[in-house]
Design a protein around this motif. Structure first.
Motif, PDB file in Angstrom:
ATOM      1  N   UNK A  55     -59.908  -7.531  13.451  1.00 14.88           N
ATOM      2  CA  UNK A  55     -60.308  -7.134  12.106  1.00 14.88           C
ATOM      3  C   UNK A  55     -59.871  -5.701  11.827  1.00 14.88           C
ATOM      4  N   UNK A  56     -59.513  -5.436  10.570  1.00 13.40           N
ATOM      5  CA  UNK A  56     -59.065  -4.102  10.179  1.00 13.40           C
ATOM      6  C   UNK A  56     -59.483  -3.796   8.745  1.00 13.40           C
ATOM      7  N   UNK A  57     -59.484  -2.492   8.427  1.00 12.78           N
ATOM      8  CA  UNK A  57     -59.680  -2.025   7.054  1.00 12.78           C
ATOM      9  C   UNK A  57     -59.071  -0.634   6.968  1.00 12.78           C
ATOM     10  N   UNK A  58     -57.841  -0.473   7.341  1.00  7.90           N
ATOM     11  CA  UNK A  58     -57.000   0.731   7.389  1.00  7.90           C
ATOM     12  C   UNK A  58     -56.295   0.855   8.736  1.00  7.90           C
ATOM     13  N   UNK A  59     -56.975   0.467   9.836  1.00 11.95           N
ATOM     14  CA  UNK A  59     -56.330   0.519  11.148  1.00 11.95           C
ATOM     15  C   UNK A  59     -55.196  -0.496  11.203  1.00 11.95           C
ATOM     16  N   UNK A  60     -54.370  -0.351  12.232  1.00  9.99           N
ATOM     17  CA  UNK A  60     -53.210  -1.223  12.394  1.00  9.99           C
ATOM     18  C   UNK A  60     -53.588  -2.537  13.068  1.00  9.99           C
ATOM     19  N   UNK A  61     -53.219  -3.683  12.473  1.00  6.78           N
ATOM     20  CA  UNK A  61     -53.234  -4.940  13.218  1.00  6.78           C
ATOM     21  C   UNK A  61     -51.829  -5.180  13.765  1.00  6.78           C
ATOM     22  N   UNK A  62     -51.711  -5.407  15.055  1.00  2.00           N
ATOM     23  CA  UNK A  62     -50.397  -5.567  15.675  1.00  2.00           C
ATOM     24  C   UNK A  62     -50.365  -6.897  16.424  1.00  2.00           C
ATOM     25  N   UNK A  76     -45.096  -7.393  15.263  1.00  3.05           N
ATOM     26  CA  UNK A  76     -45.312  -7.278  13.818  1.00  3.05           C
ATOM     27  C   UNK A  76     -46.484  -6.334  13.602  1.00  3.05           C
ATOM     28  N   UNK A  77     -46.270  -5.313  12.777  1.00  7.48           N
ATOM     29  CA  UNK A  77     -47.310  -4.339  12.443  1.00  7.48           C
ATOM     30  C   UNK A  77     -47.759  -4.631  11.022  1.00  7.48           C
ATOM     31  N   UNK A  78     -48.998  -5.065  10.879  1.00  3.82           N
ATOM     32  CA  UNK A  78     -49.497  -5.550   9.597  1.00  3.82           C
ATOM     33  C   UNK A  78     -49.989  -4.467   8.661  1.00  3.82           C
ATOM     34  N   UNK A  79     -50.629  -4.869   7.560  1.00  6.51           N
ATOM     35  CA  UNK A  79     -51.115  -3.925   6.553  1.00  6.51           C
ATOM     36  C   UNK A  79     -52.075  -2.896   7.143  1.00  6.51           C
ATOM     37  N   UNK A  80     -51.845  -1.631   6.799  1.00  3.25           N
ATOM     38  CA  UNK A  80     -52.671  -0.522   7.297  1.00  3.25           C
ATOM     39  C   UNK A  80     -52.526   0.653   6.341  1.00  3.25           C
ATOM     40  N   UNK A  81     -53.324   1.674   6.533  1.00  3.83           N
ATOM     41  CA  UNK A  81     -53.225   2.845   5.669  1.00  3.83           C
ATOM     42  C   UNK A  81     -51.857   3.496   5.831  1.00  3.83           C
ATOM     43  N   UNK A  82     -51.247   3.859   4.706  1.00  6.21           N
ATOM     44  CA  UNK A  82     -49.899   4.403   4.720  1.00  6.21           C
ATOM     45  C   UNK A  82     -49.869   5.915   4.869  1.00  6.21           C
ATOM     46  N   UNK A  83     -48.682   6.479   5.095  1.00  2.00           N
ATOM     47  CA  UNK A  83     -48.553   7.914   5.393  1.00  2.00           C
ATOM     48  C   UNK A  83     -48.867   8.830   4.221  1.00  2.00           C
ATOM     49  N   UNK A  84     -48.928   8.325   3.007  1.00  2.00           N
ATOM     50  CA  UNK A  84     -49.276   9.176   1.866  1.00  2.00           C
ATOM     51  C   UNK A  84     -50.768   9.403   1.751  1.00  2.00           C
ATOM     52  N   UNK A  85     -51.564   8.623   2.495  1.00  2.00           N
ATOM     53  CA  UNK A  85     -53.017   8.663   2.307  1.00  2.00           C
ATOM     54  C   UNK A  85     -53.813   8.943   3.578  1.00  2.00           C
ATOM     55  N   UNK A  88     -49.646  -0.852   2.296  1.00  2.00           N
ATOM     56  CA  UNK A  88     -50.649   0.204   2.510  1.00  2.00           C
ATOM     57  C   UNK A  88     -51.991  -0.288   2.001  1.00  2.00           C
ATOM     58  N   UNK A  89     -52.970  -0.361   2.880  1.00  2.00           N
ATOM     59  CA  UNK A  89     -54.290  -0.856   2.488  1.00  2.00           C
ATOM     60  C   UNK A  89     -54.983   0.070   1.489  1.00  2.00           C
ATOM     61  N   UNK A  90     -54.787   1.378   1.644  1.00  4.51           N
ATOM     62  CA  UNK A  90     -55.463   2.347   0.776  1.00  4.51           C
ATOM     63  C   UNK A  90     -54.999   2.225  -0.671  1.00  4.51           C
ATOM     64  N   UNK A  91     -53.696   2.016  -0.875  1.00  3.20           N
ATOM     65  CA  UNK A  91     -53.124   2.067  -2.222  1.00  3.20           C
ATOM     66  C   UNK A  91     -53.124   0.728  -2.944  1.00  3.20           C
ATOM     67  N   UNK A 121     -56.470  -5.335  -0.566  1.00  2.00           N
ATOM     68  CA  UNK A 121     -56.943  -4.969   0.766  1.00  2.00           C
ATOM     69  C   UNK A 121     -58.229  -4.150   0.727  1.00  2.00           C
ATOM     70  N   UNK A 122     -59.020  -4.318   1.769  1.00  2.00           N
ATOM     71  CA  UNK A 122     -60.136  -3.408   2.025  1.00  2.00           C
ATOM     72  C   UNK A 122     -59.584  -2.121   2.639  1.00  2.00           C
ATOM     73  N   UNK A 123     -60.251  -1.011   2.335  1.00  2.00           N
ATOM     74  CA  UNK A 123     -59.874   0.270   2.917  1.00  2.00           C
ATOM     75  C   UNK A 123     -61.136   1.082   3.171  1.00  2.00           C
ATOM     76  N   UNK A 124     -61.424   1.331   4.436  1.00  2.00           N
ATOM     77  CA  UNK A 124     -62.614   2.104   4.781  1.00  2.00           C
ATOM     78  C   UNK A 124     -62.497   3.538   4.284  1.00  2.00           C
ATOM     79  N   UNK A 125     -61.324   4.134   4.414  1.00  2.00           N
ATOM     80  CA  UNK A 125     -61.162   5.520   3.981  1.00  2.00           C
ATOM     81  C   UNK A 125     -61.283   5.647   2.469  1.00  2.00           C
ATOM     82  N   UNK A 126     -60.845   4.667   1.747  1.00  2.00           N
ATOM     83  CA  UNK A 126     -60.920   4.703   0.280  1.00  2.00           C
ATOM     84  C   UNK A 126     -62.337   4.446  -0.214  1.00  2.00           C
TER      85      UNK A 126
END
Length: 261
Positions: free
Chosen positions: A111-118, A163-172, A229-232, A237-242
């Protein structure tokens, strides 16, 4: 994006012998900040809603997922080493942030909400792993540990893919000196994946690229990033940081039985 009937999902390039996808927040029954396909029982959502959401995903799987109690560490669980539990008995939920299998139809989950699922697999489609990699787990070696466990189980594998799935991107993903040091103090090249915003204090970290860098260094030949990007993308997507109070996505993967192909 490829739909699994009424449940939209995110996946990557088709891999021989392996099925995998990441859920989105669409297609479930949860309301409020968990709307709508929240699969996290620890998020404050109603347990009945979470179970209904998990049941909705279960219809597209060959078996019940192997759930983990994720602790932002680097332990790898191997459910193949445990005898099957009796029917009707809930399986134990281990404290781990990765799992591996060589059993066809055994569904691994993180499970993830910004972290990387790999998702990691041998090129021949016989060995499979999934990992939850936040910055702590990534710095501690959860990806390297997962790959090492896979190599131990399948020493004849000639190559690996990821495969590196949806996660928080470098802009956020803004981080402090502790996160920068956790990577750069042990690997000079890792500093290239941080953009300094406040001198000596704040950086924007490119978590997916850090993961790709570490996988390449560990010998994974083929690596695909989802680019999401989960944040944007709050609609997907869910985003814990957002949002802080939010649901969880799940990445699910399993080995296909050759006899069913």
């Amino acid at each position: 994006m490829s739909p699994h009937r009424a449940v939209p999902t995110i996946s990557g390039t088709a891999w021989p012998g392996v099925s995998y996808f990441c859920s989105t927040r669409e297609g479930g029954v949860s309301g409020g900040p968990w709307s709508s396909l929240n699969v996290g029982l620890h998020t404050g959502d109603k347990a009945s809603h979470v179970q209904a959401n998990r049941d909705a995903l279960r219809r597209f799987l060959p078996g019940d997922p192997v759930w983990l109690n994720q602790v932002h560490g680097c332990e790898v669980h191997d459910p193949d080493h445990y005898a099957d539990v009796p029917p009707g008995t809930p399986p134990p939920v281990p404290n781990a942030d990765a799992a591996i299998t060589m059993q066809y139809g055994r569904v691994l989950a993180v499970m993830t909400a910004d972290c990387l699922p790999v998702v990691l697999a041998s090129i021949d489609g016989r060995a499979l792993g999934v990992a939850h990699a936040g910055w702590r787990g990534l710095a501690a070696g959860v990806l390297e540990n997962t790959l090492a466990a896979l190599r131990e189980r399948h020493p004849a594998a000639v190559a690996w893919r990821a495969w590196i799935g949806p996660a928080i991107g470098p802009r956020h993903f803004e981080v402090g000196a502790d996160v920068f040091a956790a990577f750069a103090d042990h690997d000079e090249q890792a500093a290239h994946f941080f953009a300094e915003t406040v001198p000596g204090t704040k950086w924007l970290a490119d978590l997916p690229s850090l993961a790709r860098h570490r996988l390449q260094r560990a010998g994974v030949e083929s690596i695909e990033l989802s680019g999401y990007c989960t944040y944007s993308r709050p609609e997907l997507f869910y985003s814990y940081r957002r949002d802080m109070q939010t649901g969880r996505l799940v990445t699910l993967a399993w080995l296909d039985n050759p006899s069913s192909l």
